[in-house]
Each structure stands twice: as C-alpha cells, then as structure tokens.
Design a protein around this motif. Sequence first.
Motif, short mmCIF file in Angstrom:
data_model
loop_
_atom_site.label_atom_id
_atom_site.label_comp_id
_atom_site.label_asym_id
_atom_site.label_seq_id
_atom_site.Cartn_x
_atom_site.Cartn_y
_atom_site.Cartn_z
N ALA A 46 0.82 -1.22 0.00
CA ALA A 46 0.00 0.00 0.00
C ALA A 46 0.85 1.26 0.00
N LYS A 47 2.06 1.20 0.50
CA LYS A 47 2.93 2.39 0.52
C LYS A 47 3.29 2.86 -0.89
N ALA A 48 3.38 1.91 -1.80
CA ALA A 48 3.78 2.27 -3.16
C ALA A 48 2.60 2.37 -4.12
N ALA A 49 1.42 1.93 -3.70
CA ALA A 49 0.26 1.92 -4.60
C ALA A 49 -0.47 3.26 -4.57
N ARG A 50 -1.13 3.59 -5.69
CA ARG A 50 -1.92 4.82 -5.79
C ARG A 50 -3.16 4.55 -6.66
N ALA A 109 -7.01 1.01 -4.61
CA ALA A 109 -8.39 0.59 -4.37
C ALA A 109 -8.53 -0.92 -4.52
N SER A 110 -7.87 -1.47 -5.52
CA SER A 110 -7.91 -2.92 -5.71
C SER A 110 -7.23 -3.64 -4.55
N LEU A 111 -6.14 -3.07 -4.06
CA LEU A 111 -5.44 -3.67 -2.93
C LEU A 111 -6.32 -3.67 -1.67
N ILE A 112 -7.09 -2.59 -1.49
CA ILE A 112 -7.99 -2.52 -0.34
C ILE A 112 -9.04 -3.61 -0.43
N HIS A 113 -9.57 -3.87 -1.60
CA HIS A 113 -10.55 -4.95 -1.77
C HIS A 113 -9.93 -6.30 -1.40
N GLN A 114 -8.66 -6.50 -1.74
CA GLN A 114 -7.98 -7.75 -1.39
C GLN A 114 -7.82 -7.88 0.13
N VAL A 115 -7.50 -6.75 0.78
CA VAL A 115 -7.34 -6.77 2.24
C VAL A 115 -8.67 -7.12 2.91
N LEU A 148 -3.82 0.67 8.03
CA LEU A 148 -4.07 0.97 6.61
C LEU A 148 -4.78 2.30 6.45
N LEU A 149 -5.73 2.58 7.32
CA LEU A 149 -6.47 3.84 7.26
C LEU A 149 -5.58 5.05 7.56
N ASP A 150 -4.57 4.88 8.37
CA ASP A 150 -3.70 5.99 8.74
C ASP A 150 -2.67 6.34 7.67
N MET A 151 -2.55 5.53 6.66
CA MET A 151 -1.56 5.81 5.60
C MET A 151 -2.03 6.99 4.76
N PRO A 152 -1.15 7.94 4.49
CA PRO A 152 -1.52 9.15 3.72
C PRO A 152 -2.15 8.82 2.36
N ALA A 153 -1.59 7.83 1.66
CA ALA A 153 -2.11 7.48 0.33
C ALA A 153 -3.55 6.98 0.42
N VAL A 154 -3.86 6.25 1.48
CA VAL A 154 -5.22 5.74 1.66
C VAL A 154 -6.17 6.88 1.99
N ARG A 155 -5.73 7.82 2.80
CA ARG A 155 -6.58 8.96 3.16
C ARG A 155 -6.88 9.85 1.95
N GLU A 156 -5.99 9.89 1.02
CA GLU A 156 -6.22 10.68 -0.19
C GLU A 156 -7.38 10.14 -1.02
#
Length: 300
Positions: free
Chosen positions: A19-23, A28-34, A46-54
């Motif tokens: 998730a750190k490298a994904a955008r 979004a696809s990675l979140i579905h897998q999680v 996962l929610l606290d990661m800046p990329a996810v909050r964006e």
Amino acid sequence: MAAEGKVAGQSQEQFLLLAKAARGAALASLIHQVLEAPGIYVFGELLDMPAVRELADSEFSPVFRLLTIFAYGTYADYLAEAANLPPLTEAQKNKLRHLSVVTLAAKIKVVALFFPEFCFHGDYLMLITVMFPQCIPYSVLLEQLQLKNVRQLEDLVIEAVYADVLRGSLDQRNQRLEVDYSIGRDIRREELSSITRTLQEWCQGCEVVLSGIEEQVSRANQHKEQQLALKQQIESEVANLKKTIKVTTAAAAAATSQDPEQHLTELREPAPGTNQRQASKKTSKAKGLRGSAKIWSKSN
C-alpha cells in the motif's frame, strides 16, 4: 489458531508494504484484497496511511468509505449505504458479519463484572468471583446480520470461532450466543475519552475490591489470633490440671508412705479380694433367704 494469527499478521504486513507504493486504482484494488483476505480484522494502520486517506477526496471515495465501515462499522451500516458503496463478495460479507458480532458483544455491558465474596476453607481465606458472559439473543443476531435462519447464524458463529474472532458457546435451548471473549476492533480518535473514562471507573472498582480484600484479610488475621490465643489458654489449663493432679497424688502417696504411681493404681483399681467378699456376701444372703423359706414352710 496461533499459527493462523501469525500468518495473518505476516499477510497484513505484506499488504501494508504494498500500500505504501500503490496509488489510485491499484490502491483501491489492494484494499478490496485486504477486506477479503482471511484472518485480517484490523484496518487502523491501513487507514492511517496518507495514500489511503487521499482516496477519501477522489473518485475512489466509496472504497475508502467501505474500508471505514470494515474498521468501525457493522453489516447494518453497510446495508444502510449499500447503494453508494461497492458490492461485497461472500467472503467480505462473512468478515463484516463477524466484526458485527464483535461489536454487538462489546455494546452489551458486562452484566456482572465482578462480584467478590469471601469464605474460609480451613485456615485459608478464599475469594470467590462470579463472571457472566455476554449473551446475545439469536433474534438480535438474525436481524442485525440479515440471515434467513438459525442454521446460517450458527454456521457463521462457528466460522468466527475457528477464525479466533470470538470464543463462546451456542445456547440452542435459550436461543442465544454466549460470548466469553472477542477480539478488539479499531478505535476512533473521538472514542479515546470514553475509553479513558471506562478505565478510570475500572481502576476505582479495583480499588474498592482491594479495600474489601484488605478488610477481610484483617478480619481473618484477627480470627486466627483469637483461635491461637484460645488454643494456648486450653493447653495451659490442661498442663496446670495435670500438675495439680500429680501434686495431689504425690501428697496422698506421701501420707500413706506409698509410691505415687502405685497409689494412683490403687485408686483406679479395687483392692484384691473385694469382688470376692462382695460375691460371698451375696451368696450367704441368698442361702439365708432359702433357709428361712424352708423353716417357714415347716412351721406351717
């Protein structure tokens, strides 16, 4: 179950690294897998990661909202917003239902947190505590989880137990789920004050219980001291009585110039020949009676 938890932890770490490298769409696809991955029931990191909050302010905001529901919400929350959210797979539905059961168990206050009672077992003071599990009626679970029948509900609960999400038992007679343990869920920042207050109340309750235990220990020590004092008093009286008897016996023996032990023996046992004399007296009396009877019959 411990091995499954370790595997789940490793899987979660791998998702976090990805998730750190994904955008965008990849994230979004990675979140579905999680959300579909077995064994992962915590999403705070996962929610606290800046990329996810964006994602909350992008075209993938429904995915972000879905992740938020999995972290903090229930299956009923998803159904309320299902029109604006991505559809769930069967595995995601079951996972969200598992989390919903955990939330229901947490909302039911622990009816009997701690009832201390004290009793003595021999010389030991025992503390008795009564713990009651959280009980959730089948009717509530069927409604909240939108399940058709009890069979589906029990299968879901068994699946949650095997996933180590909760521990408890199915009370089929009373139609309820008894939860002894459940995992912790993610916590919102605004809930921290409530948790702090709950912990303070718990600490106060512990202080009350500790005070009660100290009072009971003090009473137990007093009771023990009283019993020891009584025991010593009885032993002292017995010893004094023995001394008195010995002195009295010695004095009586000295007066008769006999050995004290011999004197005691004579006091305890009758003198030789006493029983024989008593027996001869009885015999002579009996003979006299018989003789008088004969004499009386002759006179007649």
